[in-house]
Write an enzyme that holds these catalytic residues in place. Structure first.
Site, PDB file in Angstrom:
ATOM      1  CB  SER A 146      -0.866   0.015   1.378  1.00  0.00           C
ATOM      2  OG  SER A 146      -1.414   1.127   1.480  1.00  0.00           O
ATOM      3  CE1 TYR A 152      -3.318  -1.923   5.260  1.00  0.00           C
ATOM      4  CE2 TYR A 152      -3.823   0.472   4.651  1.00  0.00           C
ATOM      5  CZ  TYR A 152      -3.795  -1.007   4.225  1.00  0.00           C
ATOM      6  OH  TYR A 152      -4.039  -1.377   3.056  1.00  0.00           O
ATOM      7  CE  LYS A 191      -1.063  -3.861   3.300  1.00  0.00           C
ATOM      8  NZ  LYS A 191      -1.206  -5.078   2.528  1.00  0.00           N
TER       9      LYS A 191
HETATM   10  N1  LIG Z   1      -8.489  -1.025  -0.975  1.00  0.00           N
HETATM   11  C1  LIG Z   1      -7.450   0.138  -0.986  1.00  0.00           C
HETATM   12  O1  LIG Z   1      -7.425   1.260  -1.060  1.00  0.00           O
HETATM   13  C2  LIG Z   1      -6.056  -0.545  -0.724  1.00  0.00           C
HETATM   14  C3  LIG Z   1      -4.947   0.413  -1.037  1.00  0.00           C
HETATM   15  C4  LIG Z   1      -3.659  -0.197  -1.127  1.00  0.00           C
HETATM   16  C5  LIG Z   1      -3.505  -1.626  -0.805  1.00  0.00           C
HETATM   17  N2  LIG Z   1      -4.644  -2.185  -0.485  1.00  0.00           N
HETATM   18  C6  LIG Z   1      -4.345  -3.729  -0.213  1.00  0.00           C
HETATM   19  O2  LIG Z   1      -4.861  -4.539  -1.148  1.00  0.00           O
HETATM   20  C7  LIG Z   1      -5.209  -5.678  -0.426  1.00  0.00           C
HETATM   21  C8  LIG Z   1      -6.736  -6.387  -0.876  1.00  0.00           C
HETATM   22  O3  LIG Z   1      -7.630  -5.318  -0.208  1.00  0.00           O
HETATM   23  P1  LIG Z   1      -8.898  -4.978  -0.763  1.00  0.00           P
HETATM   24  O4  LIG Z   1      -9.003  -3.329  -0.687  1.00  0.00           O
HETATM   25  O5  LIG Z   1      -9.248  -5.771  -1.943  1.00  0.00           O
HETATM   26  O6  LIG Z   1      -9.623  -5.417   0.485  1.00  0.00           O
HETATM   27  P2  LIG Z   1     -11.057  -6.098   0.776  1.00  0.00           P
HETATM   28  O7  LIG Z   1     -12.094  -5.831  -0.142  1.00  0.00           O
HETATM   29  O8  LIG Z   1     -11.587  -5.723   2.367  1.00  0.00           O
HETATM   30  O9  LIG Z   1     -10.711  -7.655   0.842  1.00  0.00           O
HETATM   31  C9  LIG Z   1      -9.706  -8.330   1.973  1.00  0.00           C
HETATM   32  C10 LIG Z   1      -9.715  -9.701   1.550  1.00  0.00           C
HETATM   33  O10 LIG Z   1      -8.768 -10.347   2.482  1.00  0.00           O
HETATM   34  C11 LIG Z   1      -9.392 -11.345   3.011  1.00  0.00           C
HETATM   35  N3  LIG Z   1      -9.252 -11.630   4.462  1.00  0.00           N
HETATM   36  C12 LIG Z   1      -9.012 -10.597   5.148  1.00  0.00           C
HETATM   37  N4  LIG Z   1      -9.041 -11.014   6.635  1.00  0.00           N
HETATM   38  C13 LIG Z   1      -8.896 -12.404   6.501  1.00  0.00           C
HETATM   39  C14 LIG Z   1      -8.561 -13.615   7.410  1.00  0.00           C
HETATM   40  N5  LIG Z   1      -8.773 -13.346   8.776  1.00  0.00           N
HETATM   41  N6  LIG Z   1      -8.577 -14.684   6.919  1.00  0.00           N
HETATM   42  C15 LIG Z   1      -8.744 -15.043   5.678  1.00  0.00           C
HETATM   43  N7  LIG Z   1      -8.712 -13.874   4.628  1.00  0.00           N
HETATM   44  C16 LIG Z   1      -8.923 -12.577   5.158  1.00  0.00           C
HETATM   45  C17 LIG Z   1     -10.994 -11.110   2.867  1.00  0.00           C
HETATM   46  O11 LIG Z   1     -11.567 -12.190   2.796  1.00  0.00           O
HETATM   47  P3  LIG Z   1     -12.822 -12.838   4.020  1.00  0.00           P
HETATM   48  O12 LIG Z   1     -13.394 -11.762   4.470  1.00  0.00           O
HETATM   49  O13 LIG Z   1     -13.720 -13.805   3.028  1.00  0.00           O
HETATM   50  O14 LIG Z   1     -12.146 -13.540   4.767  1.00  0.00           O
HETATM   51  C18 LIG Z   1     -10.976 -10.482   1.723  1.00  0.00           C
HETATM   52  O15 LIG Z   1     -11.093 -11.399   0.469  1.00  0.00           O
HETATM   53  C19 LIG Z   1      -4.581  -5.578   0.815  1.00  0.00           C
HETATM   54  O16 LIG Z   1      -3.514  -6.296   1.280  1.00  0.00           O
HETATM   55  C20 LIG Z   1      -4.868  -4.227   0.905  1.00  0.00           C
HETATM   56  O17 LIG Z   1      -3.970  -3.817   2.288  1.00  0.00           O
HETATM   57  C21 LIG Z   1      -5.884  -1.942  -0.468  1.00  0.00           C
END
Ligand SMILES: NC(=O)c1ccc[n+]([C@@H]2O[C@H](COP(=O)([O-])OP(=O)(O)OC[C@H]3O[C@@H](n4cnc5c(N)ncnc54)[C@H](OP(=O)(O)O)[C@@H]3O)[C@@H](O)[C@H]2O)c1
Length: 241
Positions: free
Chosen positions: A142, A155, A159
């Site tokens: 991130s 967070y 990261k």
């Molecule tokens: N969205 C943003 O703005 C953004 C920006 C920069 C980086 N990122 C990074 O991108 C990645 C994906 O994020 P996203 O935005 O797609 O988030 P999201 O929509 O909240 O999805 C998170 C995913 O992680 C899984 N997860 C969370 N806790 C878990 C656990 N305890 N066990 C197993 N699986 C778990 C969730 O599955 P379940 O809930 O089904 O378990 C879900 O599939 C993350 O690493 C995040 O830090 C996101």
């Protein structure tokens, strides 16, 4: 550009958001998929959809906070596919709270999912990746992996930890030809951003499909040039700040 047909990719956090889009995009490239998350119903529905691309899809519903979860995940994936080409550490969780309100439990959860789990998934995947023709690890970090945002200390710490071990990992596996890429996006239109940055203009957020497209490029572009890290910003964010 190399074909990805019949390769095996493991994607954590595949039930929604960025992970789901990566799965859909890799399915179009005919990559066989191991999809990991807790939400079994969503994983099942996704598997059904993706199998229409005539690929093999393995799903595993597991809470990655469980002790030994990374070892279990790699064990189950190898039991199913017998090999692994691509590991995408995407599962993540975020928190918007000042330090004085952050509990030890919240700190532990965020450090476990965002730093410890990717670390140990890499550890257990490396012996299998060594045998691949296109061995690749992609860690989804991130913007907070290199900047610090107020109210996102845990967070940000998690990261930064991911960034730190990725730098060492890339060097340690270099001799095996394993490529390690780190992607550091700004706000992406998913549940996670709604939780920590509800103030951001929805229409201007990066789309999860755009991150998926970058990943396909990284995987298919295997020439002499190697990309270690990609920083991705929202178009309304000032460059280089
Ligand atoms: N969205 C943003 O703005 C953004 C920006 C920069 C980086 N990122 C990074 O991108 C990645 C994906 O994020 P996203 O935005 O797609 O988030 P999201 O929509 O909240 O999805 C998170 C995913 O992680 C899984 N997860 C969370 N806790 C878990 C656990 N305890 N066990 C197993 N699986 C778990 C969730 O599955 P379940 O809930 O089904 O378990 C879900 O599939 C993350 O690493 C995040 O830090 C996101």
């Amino acid at each position: 550009m190399r074909s990805l047909e019949n390769k095996i990719a493991l994607i954590t956090g595949a039930s929604r958001g960025i992970g789901e889009e990566i799965a859909k995009r890799l399915a179009k490239e005919k990559v066989n998929l191991a999809l990991i998350a807790r939400d079994e119903k969503r994983l099942r529905e996704l598997k059904e959809k993706l199998e229409k691309e005539n690929i093999n899809v393995f799903i595993l519903s597991i809470d990655l906070r469980e002790k030994n979860a990374p070892k279990t995940v790699i064990g189950e994936v190898i039991r199913h596919f017998e090999r692994l080409d691509i590991l995408i550490n995407n599962a993540g969780t975020a928190l918007s709270k000042p330090i004085i309100e952050t509990s030890e439990e919240e700190w532990d959860e965020i450090m476990t999912i965002n730093a410890k789990v990717p670390y140990f998934l890499c550890k257990y995947a490396i012996p299998y990746l060594k045998n691949s023709e296109i061995p690749t690890i992609i860690n989804i970090s991130s913007v907070v992996g290199y900047k610090g945002y107020v109210n996102q200390s845990a967070y940000t710490a998690s990261k930064h930890a991911l960034h730190g071990f990725t730098k060492v990992l890339a060097q340690e596996v270099h001799e095996y030809g394993i490529r390690v890429h780190l992607i550091s996006p700004g706000g992406v239109a998913t549940d996670l951003v709604n939780k920590v940055r509800p103030d951001l203009e929805k229409a201007l957020l990066i789309q999860p499909s755009e991150i998926a497209e970058i990943i396909v490029f990284l995987l298919k572009f295997r020439n002499n040039a190697v990309i270690d890290e990609i920083q991705v910003r929202r178009k309304d964010n000032i460059p280089w700040r």
